[in-house]
Design an enzyme around this catalytic site. Sequence first.
Site, PDB file in Angstrom:
ATOM      1  N   HIS A 182       0.669  -1.289  -0.099  1.00 37.72           N
ATOM      2  CA  HIS A 182       0.097  -0.046   0.025  1.00 37.72           C
ATOM      3  C   HIS A 182       1.051   1.263  -0.203  1.00 37.72           C
ATOM      4  O   HIS A 182       1.597   1.376   1.055  1.00 37.72           O
ATOM      5  CB  HIS A 182      -0.756  -0.004   1.239  1.00 37.72           C
ATOM      6  CG  HIS A 182      -1.840  -1.247   1.362  1.00 37.72           C
ATOM      7  ND1 HIS A 182      -3.151  -1.323   0.686  1.00 37.72           N
ATOM      8  CD2 HIS A 182      -1.619  -2.357   1.969  1.00 37.72           C
ATOM      9  CE1 HIS A 182      -3.677  -2.304   0.907  1.00 37.72           C
ATOM     10  NE2 HIS A 182      -2.656  -3.172   1.611  1.00 37.72           N
TER      11      HIS A 182
ATOM     12  N   ARG B 208      -0.284   4.234  -0.914  1.00 34.78           N
ATOM     13  CA  ARG B 208      -1.328   5.391  -0.455  1.00 34.78           C
ATOM     14  C   ARG B 208      -1.491   6.628  -1.422  1.00 34.78           C
ATOM     15  O   ARG B 208      -2.549   7.343  -1.074  1.00 34.78           O
ATOM     16  CB  ARG B 208      -0.942   5.913   1.139  1.00 34.78           C
ATOM     17  CG  ARG B 208      -0.724   4.705   2.127  1.00 34.78           C
ATOM     18  CD  ARG B 208      -1.999   4.138   2.381  1.00 34.78           C
ATOM     19  NE  ARG B 208      -1.860   3.203   3.552  1.00 34.78           N
ATOM     20  CZ  ARG B 208      -2.737   2.414   3.716  1.00 34.78           C
ATOM     21  NH1 ARG B 208      -3.725   1.844   3.004  1.00 34.78           N
ATOM     22  NH2 ARG B 208      -2.675   1.693   5.075  1.00 34.78           N
TER      23      ARG B 208
ATOM     24  N   HIS C 154       0.219   3.757   8.173  1.00 31.75           N
ATOM     25  CA  HIS C 154      -0.707   4.802   8.631  1.00 31.75           C
ATOM     26  C   HIS C 154       0.127   5.988   9.537  1.00 31.75           C
ATOM     27  O   HIS C 154       1.301   5.749   9.891  1.00 31.75           O
ATOM     28  CB  HIS C 154      -1.526   4.108   9.790  1.00 31.75           C
ATOM     29  CG  HIS C 154      -2.491   3.035   9.119  1.00 31.75           C
ATOM     30  ND1 HIS C 154      -3.594   3.501   8.352  1.00 31.75           N
ATOM     31  CD2 HIS C 154      -2.371   1.647   9.081  1.00 31.75           C
ATOM     32  CE1 HIS C 154      -4.099   2.565   7.911  1.00 31.75           C
ATOM     33  NE2 HIS C 154      -3.480   1.207   8.298  1.00 31.75           N
TER      34      HIS C 154
ATOM     35  N   ASP D  87      -9.186  -5.177  -2.948  1.00 26.45           N
ATOM     36  CA  ASP D  87      -8.341  -5.200  -1.856  1.00 26.45           C
ATOM     37  C   ASP D  87      -9.162  -5.278  -0.616  1.00 26.45           C
ATOM     38  O   ASP D  87     -10.063  -6.014  -0.561  1.00 26.45           O
ATOM     39  CB  ASP D  87      -7.267  -4.087  -1.713  1.00 26.45           C
ATOM     40  CG  ASP D  87      -6.306  -4.175  -0.760  1.00 26.45           C
ATOM     41  OD1 ASP D  87      -5.776  -5.221  -0.595  1.00 26.45           O
ATOM     42  OD2 ASP D  87      -6.298  -3.221   0.323  1.00 26.45           O
TER      43      ASP D  87
ATOM     44  N   ASP E 153       2.153  -7.041   2.487  1.00 25.65           N
ATOM     45  CA  ASP E 153       0.826  -6.265   2.701  1.00 25.65           C
ATOM     46  C   ASP E 153       1.236  -4.865   3.706  1.00 25.65           C
ATOM     47  O   ASP E 153       0.717  -4.615   4.497  1.00 25.65           O
ATOM     48  CB  ASP E 153      -0.211  -6.969   3.493  1.00 25.65           C
ATOM     49  CG  ASP E 153      -1.593  -6.421   3.866  1.00 25.65           C
ATOM     50  OD1 ASP E 153      -1.804  -5.424   3.104  1.00 25.65           O
ATOM     51  OD2 ASP E 153      -2.461  -6.925   4.553  1.00 25.65           O
TER      52      ASP E 153
END
Length: 464
Positions: A75, A77, A338, A165, A334
């Site tokens: 990811h 983003r 964050h 996803d 994965d």
Amino acid sequence: MAASVNKLAPGRILIKGGRIVDPWAGLDMTGDLLILKGKIEQVDREIRAAPGKDLLRIDASGLIVCPGFIDLHTHLREPGFEDKETIATGAMAGAAGGFTTLCCMPNTEPSIDRAATVEYILRKSSDAGSTRIRPIGCITKGRKGTELAEMGELAGAGVVGFSDDGSPVHNSSLMRHALEYSRAFDLPVIDHCEDLSLSKGGVMNEGKVAASLGLRGMPGAAEESMVERDIALARLTGGRLHLAHLSTARSVELVRQAKEEGLLVTAEVTPHHLTMTEEWVTGRKDGMVEDSVFLGLNAYDTNAKVNPPLRTGEDIAALIKGLNTGVIDAIATDHAPHTRTGKECEFDKAEFGISGLETALASLLLLVRRGDISLAGLISKLTSGPVAVLGKSCSGQNGFKPGNEADVTVFNPEMEWIVDPDRLFSLGKNTPLKGCKLKGKVMMTLVGGKITYIDKNIRTEVKV
């Protein structure tokens, strides 16, 4: 702190005396690797190259030299959530983790459901230059699960697969059609298997640990029922199905049966699902830290909140067996970065995900030291396994064959280091491995012969 470089590209690079492991060639030997103008020139037990300013010699004694790692599930983003990660920072984190190719998931804003977004990502990744970025397009428009995306347009733009996803496609008719199109484009449909009606409101694995912590659980059946449905649709359509981040023993068994049947089904597992149990939510870090505290100050660790959730030791054993028997084709991180505010809150409110690109190798080498998997087997799951899943979109990525692009990872399997999130290249500092002493460190990463990451401890020289 490890050093980074500004894409050094010497005319010749001679990597001397490393343990060369190439899954494609079945090669595992001590020897040398010569790179000329960004391509593999020669692999042999000893290579002599004329000295010169264009020759960079790397002393790889005691180090492992292998094809660059390929991550099927990252990811990045961007676009839309650049406060969590950007293509540039994610690519640099990938290089520091030994990854030369990252397949980025489409849960961006806008989603990767049109050619213009694919082109934007490819342009930004070219500017970053640290790793190869391969976009994964959406199955449905906006990942809303109501209408198929323009899969042909996305395939033409350069996606390497299709996925919604974290928003699993619940409409079985849509999933059927997506799998039918996967045959036409020869690209996999990648599904996050989760029945949201079963997992709704859950924040960790359903079981005794969740009950003791007073947290709502997510049953393994939420994953397994969707795995079973997807396999039935793969059987119906003959389509290419790839199952993301398997986490339960039953899921492994379902994939084993599908492969025995001859269906076009592949699967991946993450480093955290191979090395961490649900106990990590309580603050225990079994296998990583001695004398872990149970229900101590580190309990309710939001950095261990991930979807699918960390499961049990029995599940881990089945996942490892699946790797060794070929049921599971690849290991994928994965990587889910964050912001601090997304994790530094109540467990129920924290976001799901672990930032894992830079810790993946070291955590996985624990399995090698335990004898759970061979070093060659582990490397294959990070290199040739992902290429087999992707198929034609990775043509030319087949190891150290002379003439191939020189995508190379060099690592020290014995080097110890302590995980300090503030020293990670990724903007995502959310790792449950904070403070853990790991063994195994990437020393150098090359993409197309360009050094995109180099550790200050590696020994290099230029002899004129």
